[in-house]
Design a protein around this motif. Structure first.
Motif, short mmCIF file in Angstrom:
data_model
loop_
_atom_site.label_atom_id
_atom_site.label_comp_id
_atom_site.label_asym_id
_atom_site.label_seq_id
_atom_site.Cartn_x
_atom_site.Cartn_y
_atom_site.Cartn_z
N CYS A 1 27.31 82.23 -39.58
CA CYS A 1 26.92 81.50 -40.78
C CYS A 1 27.55 80.12 -40.75
CB CYS A 1 27.34 82.30 -42.01
SG CYS A 1 27.94 81.36 -43.39
N CYS B 1 29.96 78.91 -43.53
CA CYS B 1 31.27 79.58 -43.44
C CYS B 1 32.25 78.75 -42.62
CB CYS B 1 31.12 80.95 -42.80
SG CYS B 1 30.07 82.05 -43.73
N VAL C 1 25.46 84.87 -47.37
CA VAL C 1 26.77 84.45 -46.91
C VAL C 1 26.82 82.93 -46.97
CG1 VAL C 1 27.60 86.30 -45.44
CG2 VAL C 1 25.82 84.79 -44.62
N SER D 1 22.66 81.72 -46.14
CA SER D 1 22.47 81.16 -44.82
C SER D 1 21.74 82.22 -44.01
CB SER D 1 23.83 80.84 -44.21
OG SER D 1 23.67 80.38 -42.92
N GLY E 1 20.64 83.55 -40.53
CA GLY E 1 21.13 83.27 -39.19
C GLY E 1 20.43 84.11 -38.13
#
Lengths: 182, 657
Positions: free
Chosen positions: A82, A85, A145, B383, B385
């Motif tokens: 992510c 992050c 996230v 997010s 991914g």
């Protein structure tokens, strides 16, 4: 002969309709003031019971029981893949230095990627659990996230922060922790 | 003076684009036909003027004229010449100027050489190209003037983002831009064809070389960009499904689909509306990608030129051009006459399958890229991914590769699988053998296992269309297809091997300590300071030996740039035939007893370079096909000229008699 029969006329309008949807979406994204204060469904409720295996050799596994007793803690939902992050890592480190205890749940991650991520961006976590299928993540009301929860000493969820914590939000998070401690 | 000249040239070019649009549109009407001959020369001059303006900007960067705001913000006199030049397009304004330059030159090139399109379609095409250019000229002149001055001029510039100071990256954006913007030609062709309703085999044959050209540059650009991310970012990964990367992948997917549907249209006169729509979609994806990256609406690891205010301007352009083109499509496509029919088991059938799969991957990539925006509209930031992108795109890519084993062997229009059964036995056997051996080697993850099984079969199957042919006489376009498809197999093998066999070590090493990673043993012999033209660095000296063989020296650095101040890990790589050793020197950590240790990250990545070798093979395949198409066209033109000459001579003789 099995080529599809001529497509109905309305299908020719489909690309335009999809594109219109895209424009509406991004116009919304451009004009909407950035606002992260969304009350979660789970706020005020106790943390659901879970037990996750350890994600790192240097940190113990994560169990919902750990949140009972002691002082309020942060529960950070993150992943090595992510990108926000990565930006959040130094902020968490700063919170840790300010004396905040942080536990982490790594979502859909591989141990080696996780080790690399912690090696490169720092490891502010006291405990790290791995949630390979997002089961615990969904159970505690998180859909993405990074997200961070403030959990009080009774194991109740007091606050949910969606998205990465920005440096200027550190005082706000510290306030939420203080509130949770009262 | 030079900045003002550049700006003047740009205004002139914009005015000519306006004239080109008007003359082209008027030329299509009965009363304005006198304007038609103007269009081609105006298009050519417009392209040349844009190129001259771009040359002005490059000169300003080379001279480091800090009285120009853009130069002051993005360059520095201490920078090596190559990066001064590269600095021209390493920022928002410069790259937009590059965008209109490529677009202008593309239009000029079409005006100069394209003779196969019916003249009316040609007029509409050039008018369309001018219409799109006009919007970007407006954006450049009104919202991102690259030649703006700065009062008072500073003493020196700010410098260029150190991540961009890399030879690979210096020439990566222009390559990619040639691809992105090159697709605008296909877009204009599609507009032209919709306006005049002339979609047929000839149209596809005329459009194909232009699509091929843009697609080759896109392929090379993506391959280079992936390698750049791999060795510069120091994360050991080669594709992150980042919005910037997706922005380059989406036009590529659309252009790849377009190439294949073009060949159906050219050979069989089928898939008419679909091809026209892909022509619109491919360049639309270029514009959407640019918008997503430039507006800063999505968070990205490598967003170098972000400005939310400009987002709304680009969005307005998108709405006008893409919305307009799709509206035209909706109104006109129904009146384009239906193409030929074909059987599912046929070359066309396989190509349709390829198109559906490529479009699906495009759709899921777009969805994944936009998903954070969708959830943000509902108040959640997420997010998306690799856990989403990789398996979902593989779900469509693998069936596509399986059909690719058979597709090129099938005949046009109608075929039976029975005819090709004998030829496919080999590749199927290879899939089984490779799958079983990879499993025995300990590869148990599904995707890498499938990749390792299918990739070698694809490489072999790619060469099957050459079977039974005289290799020297096989047409170059056939060779192009073979090489590109084999390149897909090679790249797939590299990808699968990287995720199946890569080994990683992260250690805090003392001087003299030896670390093992896979067959390598790596010794940190020394760490010392070194300096470059605009940076200083701590450089590690590593002695690495493969399976106890002769040691090789690697020197990874942790660089500190001083303009602007920034640190950056410079990885050091060693490539063998069977893989790559990848080393990164991290920060110094001091242990409790005072002994210095250095963070060292080591990877052994078997066969990983095949990813980029495969990418280049794909581009080479496209290049061979392009040469073949251009040569065919030249031959046709020469023959036509000869024929015309003869007919004239005969006519003269007859008159004389």
């Amino acid at each position: 002969m099995s080529e599809k029969p001529k497509a109905p006329r309305w299908t020719l309008w489909l690309p335009l309709a999809l594109f219109a949807g895209f424009v509406v979406l991004v116009v919304g994204g451009l004009v909407r003031p950035k606002n992260n204060d969304i009350a979660s469904q789970m706020i005020g409720k106790p943390l659901p019971a879970f037990s996750l295996p350890a994600g790192s050799d240097s940190r113990p596994a994560l169990d919902a029981a750990h949140f009972k007793g002691g002082k309020p803690r942060l529960l950070n939902i993150f992943a090595s893949w992510c990108i926000p992050c990565r930006a959040e890592a130094p902020v968490l480190e700063e919170l840790r230095r300010a004396g905040v205890e942080i536990d982490g749940i790594a979502i859909r991650d591989r141990r080696e990627d996780l080790a690399a991520f912690l090696g490169q961006y720092g490891n502010p976590y006291a405990r790290i659990g791995v949630d390979d299928v997002s089961r615990v993540q969904l159970a505690i009301g998180s859909s993405g996230v990074p997200e961070t929860f403030v959990i009080d000493a009774q194991g109740t969820i007091r606050y949910q922060h969606i998205g990465d914590i920005r440096p200027d939000q550190i005082p706000m998070i510290l306030d939420k922790l203080k509130e949770a401690g009262q | 003076m030079l900045p003002e000249i550049g700006l003047g040239l740009l205004w002139l070019a914009a005015a000519l684009a306006g004239l080109q649009l008007l003359a082209g549109a008027a030329g299509l009407t009965a009363s304005g036909q006198a304007m038609a001959p103007l269009v081609r020369p105006v298009a050519i001059v417009q392209g040349v003027l844009a190129a001259l303006a771009f040359a002005c900007l490059i000169t300003l960067f080379v001279e480091t004229d800090v009285s120009v705001k853009l130069v002051a913000e993005n360059s520095h006199s201490a920078k090596p010449l190559m990066y001064k030049i590269a600095g021209t397009w390493g920022n928002h304004e410069g790259s937009m100027l590059l965008w209109v330059t490529v677009m202008g030159l593309g239009g000029a090139f079409v005006a100069l050489v394209e003779r196969r399109l019916p003249e009316r379609t040609m007029l509409a095409t050039l008018a369309g190209q001018a219409f799109v250019s006009l919007g970007f000229y407006a954006f450049l002149l009104l919202a991102s003037n690259p030649f703006a001055r700065l009062y008072p001029a500073p003493e020196d510039g700010n410098g260029l983002n150190p991540l961009l100071q890399d030879p690979g990256l210096a020439f990566h954006p222009p390559t990619l831009y040639l691809g992105y913007v090159g697709l605008s030609i296909a877009f204009s062709f599609a507009i032209g064809a919709l306006v005049t309703r002339q979609v047929g085999a000839d149209f596809a044959r005329a459009m194909r070389p232009w699509v091929l050209g843009a697609w080759i540059f896109l392929t090379v650009g993506i391959t280079a960009g992936s390698y750049w991310a791999y060795y510069v970012l120091g994360w050991g990964g080669w594709w992150f499904w980042d919005p910037v990367e997706n922005a380059s992948l989406m036009p590529w997917l659309a252009a790849t689909a377009l190439l294949h549907s073009c060949s159906v249209l050219a050979a069989r006169n089928a898939l008419r509306t679909w091809t026209v729509m892909l022509g619109v979609v491919a360049f639309s994806m270029s514009m959407i990608g640019t918008f997503l990256v430039r507006s800063g609406i999505l968070t990205s690891v490598h967003a170098f030129a972000v400005d939310p205010k400009r987002g709304s301007f680009i969005l307005a352009l998108l709405a006008i051009y893409i919305g307009g083109a799709l509206l035209l499509f909706a109104l006109r496509a129904g009146t384009v006459s239906e193409g030929e029919r074909f059987n599912i088991t046929s070359r066309e059938g396989a190509l349709v399958f390829n198109n559906v799969m490529l479009s699906s991957i495009l759709a899921i990539t777009l969805l994944g890229t936009l998903y954070p925006l969708v959830t943000e509209a509902f108040g959640a930031k997420v997010s998306v991914g690799p856990p989403y992108f990789t398996p979902v795109s593989a779900m469509f890519a693998l069936p596509m590769v399986l059909v690719l084993l058979v597709g090129p062997l099938l005949r046009w229009r109608r075929d039976g699988l029975g005819r090709v059964k004998a030829q496919v036995v080999g590749p199927v056997l290879i899939i089984v053998i490779c799958g079983v051996s990879a499993y025995a080697l300990g590869v148990h993850a599904l995707l890498p296992l499938l990749g390792l099984a299918v990739a070698p079969a694809l490489i072999v199957a790619s060469f099957l269309p050459l079977k039974g042919r005289n290799l020297r006489r096989a047409p170059l376009s056939l060779w192009g297809m073979v090489v590109a498809h084999a390149g897909m197999g090679v790249a797939l093998f590299g990808m699968a091997s990287d995720s199946a066999f890569s080994l990683e070590r992260l250690v805090a090493a003392r001087q003299g300590e030896t670390v093992a990673v896979g067959p390598w043993s790596v010794t940190l012999t020394d760490v010392g300071p070194v300096s470059g033209p605009n940076w200083t660095a701590m450089e590690g000296l590593l002695q690495a030996s493969y399976a106890g063989g002769k040691p090789v020296v690697l020197k990874p650095q942790s660089r500190t740039f001083w303009a602007p101040l920034q640190t950056n890990a410079n990885s050091a790589l060693y490539t063998r035939w069977n893989g790559q050793l990848y080393t990164v020197l991290g920060e110094e950590t001091v242990a409790d007893n005072g002994a210095a240790r250095w963070q060292l990250r080591l990877w052994w990545k078997p066969f990983v370079p095949m990813i980029w070798v495969g990418g280049l093979m794909i581009a080479l395949g496209g290049f061979l096909a392009l040469i073949s198409r251009v040569a065919q066209d030249l031959k046709r033109r020469v023959a036509q000229a000869k024929g015309d000459f003869r007919r004239e001579a005969i006519a003269k003789l007859e008159k004389g008699a």
